[in-house]
Write a protein that holds these residues in place. Structure first.
Motif, mmCIF file in Angstrom:
data_model
loop_
_atom_site.group_PDB
_atom_site.id
_atom_site.type_symbol
_atom_site.label_atom_id
_atom_site.label_comp_id
_atom_site.label_asym_id
_atom_site.label_seq_id
_atom_site.Cartn_x
_atom_site.Cartn_y
_atom_site.Cartn_z
ATOM 1 N N ALA A 152 0.830 -1.211 0.000
ATOM 2 C CA ALA A 152 0.000 0.000 0.000
ATOM 3 C C ALA A 152 0.860 1.256 0.000
ATOM 4 C CB ALA A 152 -0.936 -0.004 1.204
ATOM 5 N N LEU A 155 1.906 1.867 -3.580
ATOM 6 C CA LEU A 155 0.800 2.337 -4.415
ATOM 7 C C LEU A 155 0.415 3.772 -4.082
ATOM 8 C CD1 LEU A 155 -1.321 -0.930 -4.425
ATOM 9 C CD2 LEU A 155 0.296 -0.117 -6.158
ATOM 10 N N ARG A 156 0.581 4.175 -2.825
ATOM 11 C CA ARG A 156 0.303 5.577 -2.472
ATOM 12 C C ARG A 156 1.228 6.520 -3.234
ATOM 13 N NH1 ARG A 156 -0.671 3.472 2.776
ATOM 14 N NH2 ARG A 156 1.469 3.868 3.442
ATOM 15 N N VAL A 158 2.711 5.813 -6.168
ATOM 16 C CA VAL A 158 2.329 5.736 -7.579
ATOM 17 C C VAL A 158 1.160 6.671 -7.875
ATOM 18 C CG1 VAL A 158 1.414 4.217 -9.383
ATOM 19 C CG2 VAL A 158 3.192 3.375 -7.826
ATOM 20 N N GLU A 159 0.205 6.768 -6.934
ATOM 21 C CA GLU A 159 -0.990 7.591 -7.135
ATOM 22 C C GLU A 159 -0.806 9.041 -6.712
ATOM 23 O OE1 GLU A 159 -4.870 4.911 -6.668
ATOM 24 O OE2 GLU A 159 -3.657 4.909 -4.832
ATOM 25 N N LEU A 186 2.076 -6.863 -7.195
ATOM 26 C CA LEU A 186 2.408 -5.441 -7.132
ATOM 27 C C LEU A 186 2.421 -4.817 -8.525
ATOM 28 C CD1 LEU A 186 3.069 -3.112 -5.265
ATOM 29 C CD2 LEU A 186 5.499 -3.687 -5.497
ATOM 30 N N ALA A 189 -1.218 -4.291 -9.538
ATOM 31 C CA ALA A 189 -1.850 -3.191 -8.805
ATOM 32 C C ALA A 189 -1.296 -1.842 -9.241
ATOM 33 C CB ALA A 189 -1.650 -3.393 -7.309
ATOM 34 N N ALA A 190 0.005 -1.774 -9.458
ATOM 35 C CA ALA A 190 0.617 -0.510 -9.886
ATOM 36 C C ALA A 190 0.140 -0.129 -11.286
ATOM 37 C CB ALA A 190 2.136 -0.630 -9.861
ATOM 38 N N ARG A 193 -3.037 1.702 -11.343
ATOM 39 C CA ARG A 193 -2.990 3.050 -10.765
ATOM 40 C C ARG A 193 -2.017 3.982 -11.485
ATOM 41 N NH1 ARG A 193 -4.141 -0.850 -7.277
ATOM 42 N NH2 ARG A 193 -5.457 -0.451 -5.438
#
Length: 317
Positions: A152, A155-156, A158-159, A186, A189-190, A193
């Motif tokens: 997480a 991903l934070r 990346v976003e 990963l 998910a990446a 996003r």
């Protein structure tokens, strides 16, 4: 189609005991590009006292032609690094920060938040010069100081809107401790996003998972993989990290359209000669296969077709 980026002249040289002459680096860049390797990492603006083998990176940039630099990347960690790189003629920069604060402090001397805060200025400089800039996330899986990294947290970043303007997201298994399922999860998910940015997977083969992880990344949607000749390299600020995944091994597994047995054989020779000159071990399993006597297999060229040291055209002298 997945792209292979060879990082020999950046990540590969970080832990070598002796420097490689600038002229030799430039010759290696040109031969790799001529063979068909799509992209290269050619150096870093890390402090030269901390990473001496990369101290001549801007001299390498200066020696290359603009059309060559279009396919080359330079590692940076601050907006000032970007300014220096583009002033020297670099077209593409890889802005690196670690997801883990502890590794970011060891690697670039500041916490991850400070590095992220500097990214918009770095993006502005790169784009104003007509170049491209990647978001590179080191320790995306594990940290040598803090252990497993929460996906997480990756991903934070990346976003985060401060990453707007970057063209790619590079996910680094800095220690080579990830396994295929973790990499696939990963990367997938990446990708969801990343707002259309390419996903690049940068793996290490410390635990023998380099090729498996690379293929898992491709299956999950990665657009590019990083490797180094002979699996050379590692991170000087990550205890326990050893060589990268070998370029030869990844190419043999991927079989891109430009790769022929003859070109793979030449890449093997380049790696053998380079590592012999540096006094480093060759970790590529594909290199061993290429030199085998299994003559019925088209990817085998055998020891007589070049061997270690047979072609010294890239030696300084």
């Amino acid at each position: 189609m997945t792209v292979l980026r060879d990082a020999t002249l950046r990540d590969g040289l970080q832990l070598t005991r002796g420097p490689l002459p600038t002229r030799r680096k430039v010759e290696l860049v040109r031969e790799l590009l001529a063979l068909g390797v799509p992209e290269l990492e050619i150096g870093s603006l890390a402090r030269p006292d901390l990473v001496p083998p990369l101290a001549d990176t801007l001299a390498v940039v200066d020696a290359l032609e603009p059309h060559e630099l279009e396919r080359c990347w330079v590692w940076v960690a601050t907006p000032r690094h970007v300014e220096r790189a583009v002033a020297a003629g670099a077209r593409n920069v890889q802005y690196c920060l670690s997801v883990s604060d502890a590794h970011n402090r060891a690697n670039v001397g500041r916490d991850s938040g400070t590095s992220l805060a500097g990214l918009p200025a770095a993006v502005g400089t790169a784009l104003a010069a007509g170049g491209r800039i990647q978001l590179c996330l080191a320790t995306a899986f594990t940290c040598p100081f803090d252990g497993p990294v929460d996906p997480a947290a990756v991903l934070r970043i990346v976003e985060d809107p401060r990453t707007d303007g970057t063209c790619d997201v590079v996910l680094c298994d800095t220690l080579g401790q990830a396994v295929a399922g973790e990499v696939a999860a990963l990367v997938s998910a990446a990708r969801e996003r990343a707002s259309g940015r390419r996903i690049v997977f940068h793996g290490h083969d410390t635990w023998g998972q380099g090729v498996a992880n690379g293929l898992a990344a491709v299956a999950a949607g990665a657009d590019a993989l990083d490797g180094t000749l002979g699996g050379l390299g590692g991170c000087p600020f990550a205890p326990g990290a050893s060589g990268n995944t070998a370029t030869e091994d990844l190419l043999f597994a991927l079989r891109p359209g430009w790769l022929t047995p003859e070109r793979l054989g030449r890449l093997v020779t380049l790696g053998e000669d380079l590592l012999a000159d540096l006094g480093e071990p060759n970790r590529s399993r594909a290199a061993q296969g290429v030199r085998s006597r299994a003559a019925a297999f088209p990817w085998t060229v055998g020891a007589a077709a070049g061997g270690t040291g047979a072609d010294r055209s890239l030696r300084p002298g």
